[in-house]
Enzyme design. Structure first.
Site: not given
Ligand SMILES: [Zn+2]
Length: 455
Positions: A57, A83, A270, A321
């Site tokens: 990922h 974010r 996750h 990630d």
């Molecule tokens: Zn991700």
């Protein structure tokens, strides 16, 4: 077909470390493994050889923002404030810049022992949100980066259609991500073309999350390539669990397990916030839990129920990630350390009497191979030739043998003991550095030197 033979004084085979191994690579695959052999002239000689690992990922472009989201804001900083910065970075990068960032990242992955990347690719369009003439233009960018670095590519085009549960309209900051079902089906086809020339490439498919896809869109996406791995983020944040409860009356995994045929081709990224029932039910499906320990720590996500999940027979793998930090040892160390801090205990994930480093390395190797569509991985005939050598003149490895090599690699090495790395049968790292690292870094520097001022 090119042939290489590596003589390793110690090699980690599927059944454990073995001495004096000759491993012959033909093309992209391991042709033979001979144990108790003598070295021959022309052999490449290494001290310790372990398998390269699949990273299940990655969001490659996020490597460009490593360290840019570490200044405390006016309120309570969370995943959601991180974010906002990530969206600004996503809107700032051109295709050429994304390729340069991805090539740097993939070179760093190889240097860190990852020989394949599962690129969870949701950045699709022009900065204004319009599709490129080639709808897979940015898939081409990350695929070119894989070719330049030599890493194995599992491309995972992602359906991202909404901003929240219940099919909420996407926000302006998400405009580069958004597709409807028809657009996404075209993107998947074009993505297959984008990776067609890459050796041993694989395609998987993903829906971003239950926030970003409605139940109908999720079912559509999961059915698009029924034989390929299917990925989705789930239960990373407490707010996501609360919002899912408000939308459906169920927790995210509870909802998913009741409404989708989750099976071993699924990889759930996750799965941080699971009840005991969800933990047992997810383990029983055979799906891979795609853990991203360094990112989960950086974002303050929470603790995965690893001991209960493993005890119930669950399969896990590793992803990097956000790519805030890149390396097999760093991810494995953080995986175990998060459990130790949470449980106030040591050696949490290994069975009694077993090495912790070996246990979590083997688990992540198997889970990563499954979730990235290569099936199995390891130093065995027929497997893809992904191999990593460790230098024994590293202080952490002096006098270490057997599984203690992996314990030292994961927990004891403050600098990397990785010496050489072969991916898809080609040597890409020598002396710990990518063989094309200078040129790749020059492109990365040109692409990102002014990024902090541009976002
Ligand atoms: Zn991700």
């Amino acid at each position: 077909m090119t042939e290489t033979t590596i003589f390793a004084e110690n090699a980690l085979l599927p059944e454990g470390f073995a001495a004096n191994c000759r491993i012959t690579i033909a093309g992209t695959r391991i042709r033979s493994v001979e144990v108790g052999a003598a070295p021959m002239p022309g052999d490449e000689r290494v001290a310790i050889l372990i398998p390269g690992m699949a990273n299940l990922h990655s969001h490659a472009f996020q490597r460009a923002m490593a360290g840019l989201a570490e200044i405390r804001g006016p309120g309570h900083d969370t995943f959601w404030t991180w974010r906002d910065i990530m969206y600004r970075v996503a809107l700032a990068l051109s295709p050429e810049e994304i390729e340069a960032v991805a090539a740097q990242l993939y070179a760093e992955m190889l240097e860190g022992g990852f020989t394949r990347v599962g690129e969870f690719h949701y950045l699709h369009h022009h900065p204004d949100g319009a599709p490129y003439d080639d709808v897979a233009r940015l898939a081409v960018a990350v695929s070119s980066a894989a070719a330049d670095s030599g890493i194995g590519m599992t491309l995972i085009p992602v359906l991202y259609a909404h901003s929240d549960f219940g099919g909420a309209e996407p926000t302006a900051g998400q405009r580069r991500f958004i597709n409807d079902r028809e657009g996404f089906a075209r993107l998947v086809e074009a993505s297959e073309t984008a990776i067609a020339a890459l050796p041993e490439s694989r395609l998987a498919v993903a829906a971003h999350s239950l926030r970003a896809a409605t139940p109908e869109e999720l079912a559509f996406t999961a059915a698009l390539r029924p034989d390929a791995p299917f990925h989705m983020h789930i239960s990373e944040q407490v707010k996501e669990v609360e919002d899912c409860l408000a939308w459906s009356g169920q927790r995210p995994l509870e909802w998913l397990l009741d409404h989708a045929a989750v099976d071993p081709r699924w990889c759930l990224i996750h799965a941080t916030h699971m009840s005991e029932t969800e933990t047992r039910r997810l383990a029983a499906t055979g799906a891979v839990a795609g853990l991203c320990p360094v990112t989960e720590a950086n974002l303050g996500d929470g603790f995965f129920n690893a001991p209960e999940f493993v005890a119930a027979g669950g399969t896990l793998g590793l992803g990097s990630d956000s790519n805030i930090l890149v390396g097999v040892a760093a991810e494995l160390r953080q995986l175990e350390y998060a459990q130790r801090l949470n449980r106030r205990a040591r050696n949490v994930l290994a069975p009694h009497g077993a090495s912790n480093g070996r246990t979590i390395f083997a688990a992540a190797l198997a889970g990563g191979a499954r979730a990235t569509g290569i099936g199995t991985a390891g130093l065995m005939p027929g497997a893809i030739a992904d191999l990593v050598s460790l230098a024994t003149d590293h202080p952490a490895l002096v006098g270490r043998s057997g599984d203690r090599i992996l314990d030292a690699f994961v927990f004891g090495a403050s600098s990397s003991p990785i010496d050489k790395v072969w991916a898809l049968g080609q040597k890409r790292v020598e002396g710990g550095r990518h063989v094309d690292g200078e040129a790749i870094f020059a492109r990365f520097r040109a692409a990102t030197a002014t990024l902090a001022e541009r976002i």
